[in-house]
Scaffold this motif. Structure first.
Motif, PDB file in Angstrom:
ATOM      1  N   GLY B  88      55.420  61.487  25.427  1.00 29.59           N
ATOM      2  CA  GLY B  88      54.548  60.790  26.381  1.00 29.59           C
ATOM      3  C   GLY B  88      53.464  60.008  25.664  1.00 29.59           C
ATOM      4  O   GLY B  88      53.317  60.069  24.434  1.00 29.59           O
ATOM      5  N   GLY B  89      52.676  59.269  26.428  1.00 23.02           N
ATOM      6  CA  GLY B  89      51.598  58.463  25.856  1.00 23.02           C
ATOM      7  C   GLY B  89      50.513  58.274  26.881  1.00 23.02           C
ATOM      8  O   GLY B  89      50.403  59.055  27.829  1.00 23.02           O
ATOM      9  N   PHE B  90      49.707  57.236  26.684  1.00 17.12           N
ATOM     10  CA  PHE B  90      48.634  56.994  27.675  1.00 17.12           C
ATOM     11  C   PHE B  90      48.336  55.500  27.788  1.00 17.12           C
ATOM     12  O   PHE B  90      47.182  55.092  27.812  1.00 17.12           O
ATOM     13  N   GLY B  91      49.408  54.720  27.845  1.00 16.73           N
ATOM     14  CA  GLY B  91      49.243  53.272  27.977  1.00 16.73           C
ATOM     15  C   GLY B  91      48.401  52.913  29.186  1.00 16.73           C
ATOM     16  O   GLY B  91      47.531  52.030  29.124  1.00 16.73           O
ATOM     17  N   ASN B  92      48.618  53.644  30.293  1.00 16.46           N
ATOM     18  CA  ASN B  92      47.861  53.334  31.502  1.00 16.46           C
ATOM     19  C   ASN B  92      46.359  53.588  31.316  1.00 16.46           C
ATOM     20  O   ASN B  92      45.528  52.870  31.870  1.00 16.46           O
ATOM     21  N   ALA B  93      46.026  54.617  30.504  1.00  9.17           N
ATOM     22  CA  ALA B  93      44.607  54.912  30.285  1.00  9.17           C
ATOM     23  C   ALA B  93      43.946  53.831  29.436  1.00  9.17           C
ATOM     24  O   ALA B  93      42.789  53.461  29.664  1.00  9.17           O
ATOM     25  N   ILE B  94      44.690  53.300  28.461  1.00 10.58           N
ATOM     26  CA  ILE B  94      44.132  52.214  27.638  1.00 10.58           C
ATOM     27  C   ILE B  94      43.843  51.009  28.525  1.00 10.58           C
ATOM     28  O   ILE B  94      42.750  50.437  28.499  1.00 10.58           O
ATOM     29  N   VAL B  95      44.852  50.667  29.341  1.00  7.39           N
ATOM     30  CA  VAL B  95      44.661  49.531  30.250  1.00  7.39           C
ATOM     31  C   VAL B  95      43.489  49.809  31.190  1.00  7.39           C
ATOM     32  O   VAL B  95      42.621  48.949  31.401  1.00  7.39           O
ATOM     33  N   GLY B  96      43.445  51.026  31.734  1.00  7.24           N
ATOM     34  CA  GLY B  96      42.383  51.377  32.677  1.00  7.24           C
ATOM     35  C   GLY B  96      41.004  51.229  32.050  1.00  7.24           C
ATOM     36  O   GLY B  96      40.087  50.636  32.635  1.00  7.24           O
ATOM     37  N   THR B  97      40.853  51.749  30.824  1.00 10.70           N
ATOM     38  CA  THR B  97      39.557  51.630  30.146  1.00 10.70           C
ATOM     39  C   THR B  97      39.202  50.159  29.938  1.00 10.70           C
ATOM     40  O   THR B  97      38.086  49.724  30.235  1.00 10.70           O
ATOM     41  N   LEU B  98      40.178  49.381  29.435  1.00 10.45           N
ATOM     42  CA  LEU B  98      39.897  47.966  29.184  1.00 10.45           C
ATOM     43  C   LEU B  98      39.506  47.246  30.479  1.00 10.45           C
ATOM     44  O   LEU B  98      38.535  46.481  30.504  1.00 10.45           O
ATOM     45  N   VAL B  99      40.256  47.537  31.555  1.00 19.50           N
ATOM     46  CA  VAL B  99      39.976  46.854  32.816  1.00 19.50           C
ATOM     47  C   VAL B  99      38.597  47.238  33.347  1.00 19.50           C
ATOM     48  O   VAL B  99      37.792  46.376  33.729  1.00 19.50           O
ATOM     49  N   MET B 100      38.312  48.530  33.349  1.00 20.74           N
ATOM     50  CA  MET B 100      37.032  48.961  33.940  1.00 20.74           C
ATOM     51  C   MET B 100      35.842  48.500  33.100  1.00 20.74           C
ATOM     52  O   MET B 100      34.825  48.070  33.649  1.00 20.74           O
ATOM     53  N   VAL B 101      35.979  48.590  31.761  1.00 24.51           N
ATOM     54  CA  VAL B 101      34.889  48.080  30.928  1.00 24.51           C
ATOM     55  C   VAL B 101      34.769  46.570  31.112  1.00 24.51           C
ATOM     56  O   VAL B 101      33.664  46.017  31.156  1.00 24.51           O
ATOM     57  N   GLY B 102      35.909  45.906  31.283  1.00 24.50           N
ATOM     58  CA  GLY B 102      35.888  44.461  31.527  1.00 24.50           C
ATOM     59  C   GLY B 102      35.163  44.124  32.817  1.00 24.50           C
ATOM     60  O   GLY B 102      34.306  43.225  32.844  1.00 24.50           O
ATOM     61  N   VAL B 103      35.492  44.863  33.895  1.00 23.27           N
ATOM     62  CA  VAL B 103      34.804  44.639  35.173  1.00 23.27           C
ATOM     63  C   VAL B 103      33.306  44.877  34.999  1.00 23.27           C
ATOM     64  O   VAL B 103      32.468  44.071  35.443  1.00 23.27           O
ATOM     65  N   ALA B 104      32.979  45.980  34.312  1.00 25.33           N
ATOM     66  CA  ALA B 104      31.563  46.304  34.111  1.00 25.33           C
ATOM     67  C   ALA B 104      30.859  45.192  33.342  1.00 25.33           C
ATOM     68  O   ALA B 104      29.736  44.790  33.678  1.00 25.33           O
ATOM     69  N   ALA B 105      31.531  44.645  32.313  1.00 23.59           N
ATOM     70  CA  ALA B 105      30.919  43.568  31.524  1.00 23.59           C
ATOM     71  C   ALA B 105      30.777  42.298  32.366  1.00 23.59           C
ATOM     72  O   ALA B 105      29.762  41.610  32.279  1.00 23.59           O
ATOM     73  N   LEU B 106      31.782  42.035  33.204  1.00 25.51           N
ATOM     74  CA  LEU B 106      31.716  40.839  34.050  1.00 25.51           C
ATOM     75  C   LEU B 106      30.526  40.899  34.994  1.00 25.51           C
ATOM     76  O   LEU B 106      29.939  39.877  35.344  1.00 25.51           O
ATOM     77  N   ILE B 107      30.179  42.113  35.402  1.00 27.41           N
ATOM     78  CA  ILE B 107      29.015  42.251  36.290  1.00 27.41           C
ATOM     79  C   ILE B 107      27.723  42.256  35.479  1.00 27.41           C
ATOM     80  O   ILE B 107      26.792  41.506  35.762  1.00 27.41           O
ATOM     81  N   SER B 108      27.689  43.107  34.448  1.00 26.96           N
ATOM     82  CA  SER B 108      26.387  43.349  33.813  1.00 26.96           C
ATOM     83  C   SER B 108      25.960  42.225  32.871  1.00 26.96           C
ATOM     84  O   SER B 108      24.765  41.994  32.708  1.00 26.96           O
ATOM     85  N   VAL B 109      26.900  41.513  32.267  1.00 29.83           N
ATOM     86  CA  VAL B 109      26.478  40.486  31.303  1.00 29.83           C
ATOM     87  C   VAL B 109      25.785  39.302  31.998  1.00 29.83           C
ATOM     88  O   VAL B 109      24.662  38.948  31.626  1.00 29.83           O
ATOM     89  N   PRO B 110      26.385  38.692  33.027  1.00 31.08           N
ATOM     90  CA  PRO B 110      25.644  37.600  33.692  1.00 31.08           C
ATOM     91  C   PRO B 110      24.339  38.062  34.334  1.00 31.08           C
ATOM     92  O   PRO B 110      23.298  37.424  34.136  1.00 31.08           O
ATOM     93  N   PHE B 111      24.408  39.191  35.042  1.00 33.28           N
ATOM     94  CA  PHE B 111      23.175  39.706  35.644  1.00 33.28           C
ATOM     95  C   PHE B 111      22.137  39.997  34.568  1.00 33.28           C
ATOM     96  O   PHE B 111      20.961  39.645  34.705  1.00 33.28           O
ATOM     97  N   GLY B 112      22.585  40.656  33.519  1.00 36.99           N
ATOM     98  CA  GLY B 112      21.660  41.057  32.461  1.00 36.99           C
ATOM     99  C   GLY B 112      21.023  39.860  31.787  1.00 36.99           C
ATOM    100  O   GLY B 112      19.808  39.815  31.585  1.00 36.99           O
ATOM    101  N   ILE B 113      21.827  38.852  31.455  1.00 39.76           N
ATOM    102  CA  ILE B 113      21.275  37.707  30.714  1.00 39.76           C
ATOM    103  C   ILE B 113      20.347  36.890  31.615  1.00 39.76           C
ATOM    104  O   ILE B 113      19.270  36.458  31.183  1.00 39.76           O
ATOM    105  N   LEU B 114      20.737  36.728  32.879  1.00 43.65           N
ATOM    106  CA  LEU B 114      19.862  35.962  33.767  1.00 43.65           C
ATOM    107  C   LEU B 114      18.547  36.705  33.999  1.00 43.65           C
ATOM    108  O   LEU B 114      17.470  36.100  33.976  1.00 43.65           O
ATOM    109  N   SER B 115      18.610  38.026  34.186  1.00 44.31           N
ATOM    110  CA  SER B 115      17.339  38.734  34.369  1.00 44.31           C
ATOM    111  C   SER B 115      16.521  38.700  33.096  1.00 44.31           C
ATOM    112  O   SER B 115      15.295  38.584  33.146  1.00 44.31           O
ATOM    113  N   ALA B 116      17.206  38.797  31.949  1.00 44.82           N
ATOM    114  CA  ALA B 116      16.462  38.744  30.689  1.00 44.82           C
ATOM    115  C   ALA B 116      15.769  37.396  30.550  1.00 44.82           C
ATOM    116  O   ALA B 116      14.638  37.313  30.061  1.00 44.82           O
TER     117      ALA B 116
END
Ligand SMILES: Nc1ncnc2c1ncn2[C@@H]1O[C@H](COP(=O)(O)OP(=O)(O)OP(=O)(O)O)[C@@H](O)[C@H]1O
Ligand SMILES: [Mg+2]
Lengths: 276, 308
Positions: B88-116
């Motif tokens: 077995g492996g955990f390909g889905n977990a790698i994708v999941g981490t990348l996707v969720m961190v990606g979503v988080a970055a998509l939200i926090s980076v623009p908000f963060g830079i504009l507020s900064a």
């Protein structure tokens, strides 16, 4: 304040500065940084196609006065100003005036060369980009670099970083950047203080060429420089009698006259290197 | 030039007679207290650095040794095994981490830079800025589980289920303060003369920000984003409340579906490391190693971007 030019035989029709029109009429009654009164009673008319120099001891408010002329002091917290600065008849401190537009017509060159961390070309084109200039940018960049006597040195490396230039070249780049948008007036705050004598000379020659098309106001610590380039000179001094250290204009007039026959004792002392 | 040189009298004999320093004075000597102290202190810094590296190195070493055993291509392509299954492996977990961190970055980076930008340039001394700055500082020490609880209440309950989006939002709450504070700092670090140069040319405040300040501050901002990404990628607690876990790929009906429970490396490590099965424990080690490598890769990519 007092125009002493009348006494000078070598200047024809000196009453109104050889009949040149006044581009900036600066009249500072009082100027504060927070509670600190930095400058008082300074009236300097800056004439078209002339070089006007401000001299005086450190801390007397030369930079402050110069920065008033294009509202750069607005950026300082606690800055307050009483009096008026008229640019071609318009009061630039009037609430309806946009300081950004003022700075577009009254450019500034600073003491430390301050090119942006981008290519030489993009530095010079920066002002054109700001204003959405539609014409031939390359032509304007070339013209500005030529006018700033820098073209020959950089024409083969326009797209390398401006930070790779020497200090003197950087300062000429800053001048090119300032004149690329063809402002009316160029304010220069000790533009040569970071430069060696040869680079200084080049910039002085440049100023003399530029005054054909622009009006220049310059702050300098170098009295010889003022004598070499300036048509008119204002001497500012620090007044410590009223408790603070407030700068004010002691004397203003034709450079030759101010240096050869100063009217005020403070001016005489300063020019002859005598300090109290 | 030459006549200047000859016109200067050279007091050669005077120079000789002036030498009164014993050449021994110039030699290195530990007997001088200043030199000795300097020597001791610099040795101390070396020693302390080595001591600090010991735990770091042992963790990395353990990861490489124990996680490296199971490293194979299958880890990336296979799904997690059931209880008594092998491989077995955990390909889905790698994708999941990348996707969720990606979503988080998509939200926090623009908000963060504009507020900064607001904090550093637009209104640095305003009350709003002080409040935001204060909150940012408090939030950097925020227990991450609370971010999870918050996202649970505001996203999971509202949308009616665990999802990658909820996970991404929980992580973005954790990333935001780091991005804001480091970006503000980076914008502040741009020398005043550069800012004055732009404003003095007649640039508006926003032109100055976009054309000069942000590009100049970019490496600093990127460092902050990378720190935040690294932290978010390793978070477990907020994901337990929001994305939960899944044994399947993040796909439904042939398309990427962000509205279903999602696996992540961190939660997989958490789950598998507590299981009494050798296979799962080995996979947890491998997942830990992959997590570190993913963060490292993202960092390297970021660094190479900022050097351009
Ligand atoms: N941004 C500022 N905030 C507060 N005070 C200031 C600021 N800039 C200048 N000052 C004060 O105003 C006075 C005049 O300063 P200014 O920089 O105009 O002097 P200067 O004549 O240009 O001196 P120098 O020849 O050393 O450049 C000084 O006492 C200085 O401390
Ligand atoms: Mg000054």
């Amino acid at each position: 304040m007092v125009q002493n030019a009348q006494n000078l035989s070598s200047a024809p029709n000196p009453a109104n500065g050889n009949g040149k029109s006044v581009v900036i009429d600066c009249n500072i009654t009082e100027l504060y940084y927070g509670k600190f009164k930095a400058v008082r009673d300074t009236r300097i008319p800056i004439e078209r196609n002339r070089i006007t120099a401000f001299i005086g001891p450190s801390g007397c408010g030369k930079s402050t006065v110069l920065r008033c002329l294009n509202r750069m002091n607005d950026l300082v917290r606690g800055f307050r100003f009483e009096g008026h600065v008229h640019f071609q008849g318009a009061d630039i401190y009037h609430p309806s005036i946009d300081p950004v537009a003022v700075r577009r017509y009254i450019g500034m060159v600073f003491q430390q060369p301050n090119p942006f961390a981008m290519s030489i070309y993009r530095n010079v084109a920066f002002g054109l980009k700001l204003n959405g200039y539609k014409g031939d940018r390359e032509e304007r960049v070339k013209r500005a670099l030529c006018a700033a006597a820098l073209w020959d040195e950089v024409k083969d490396k326009l797209h390398t970083s401006a930070l790779s230039l020497s200090g003197g070249q950087q300062q000429r780049l800053c001048i090119a950047r300032a004149i690329a948008t063809e402002p009316e007036v160029l304010l220069m705050d000790e533009p040569c203080s970071a430069l060696d004598p040869i680079a200084t000379r080049r910039i002085e020659e440049l100023m003399l060429e530029l005054k054909e098309s622009y009006t220049i106001a310059i702050v300098t610590h170098n009295l010889q420089q003022a004598q070499r380039v300036a048509d008119k000179t204002g001497f500012l001094y620090v007044d410590t009698t009223q408790g603070g250290r407030t700068g004010y204009l002691v004397e203003f007039g034709l450079t030759k006259q101010l240096f050869e026959d100063p009217k005020e004792k403070h001016t005489q002392d300063y020019i002859h290197g005598r300090f109290s | 030039m030459t006549d200047i040189v000859t016109s200067v009298p050279v007091p050669s004999n005077k120079i000789d007679s002036d030498i009164v320093i014993d050449s021994g004075e110039l030699e290195k000597s530990l007997r001088r207290p200043r030199t000795a102290f300097n020597y001791i202190m610099s040795s101390l810094t070396t020693l302390v650095t080595i001591i600090a590296l010991i735990p770091l190195f042992s963790v990395v070493l353990m990861l490489v040794v124990r996680g490296g055993q199971r490293l194979s291509l299958g880890l990336f392509t296979q799904l997690p095994p059931a209880a008594f299954e092998h491989g077995g492996g955990f390909g889905n977990a790698i994708v999941g981490t990348l996707v969720m961190v990606g979503v988080a970055a998509l939200i926090s980076v623009p908000f963060g830079i504009l507020s900064a930008t607001y904090l550093a340039e637009v209104a640095p001394y305003s009350r709003l800025s002080n409040v935001v700055r204060m909150c940012g500082k408090i939030l950097t020490g925020f227990p991450s589980i609370l971010a999870g609880v918050f996202a649970y209440g505001s996203v999971v309950l509202v949308t009616g289920g665990f999802s990658a989006i909820a996970g991404g939002i929980a992580l973005s709450i954790l990333m935001l303060p780091t991005v804001i504070l480091t970006a503000e700092e980076a914008i502040h670090m741009v020398p005043a003369k550069i800012r004055e140069a732009a404003l003095g040319m007649g640039a508006t405040q926003m032109q100055t920000v976009w054309m000069v300040l942000l590009p100049t501050a970019f490496p600093g901002i990127l460092t902050g984003v990378m720190l935040a990404v690294a932290r978010a990628a390793g978070e477990t607690a907020p994901l337990l409340f929001t994305a939960l876990f899944s044994n399947y790929w993040l796909i439904s009906g042939g398309r990427l579906d962000l509205m279903q429970p999602t696996s992540s490396l961190a939660v997989l490590i958490y789950n598998f490391s507590a299981m009494p099965f050798q296979n799962q424990i080995e996979l947890a080690w491998a997942a830990a190693l992959i997590l570190v490598l993913v963060v490292l890769t993202v960092n390297l990519i970021g660094q190479s971007l900022s050097r351009k």
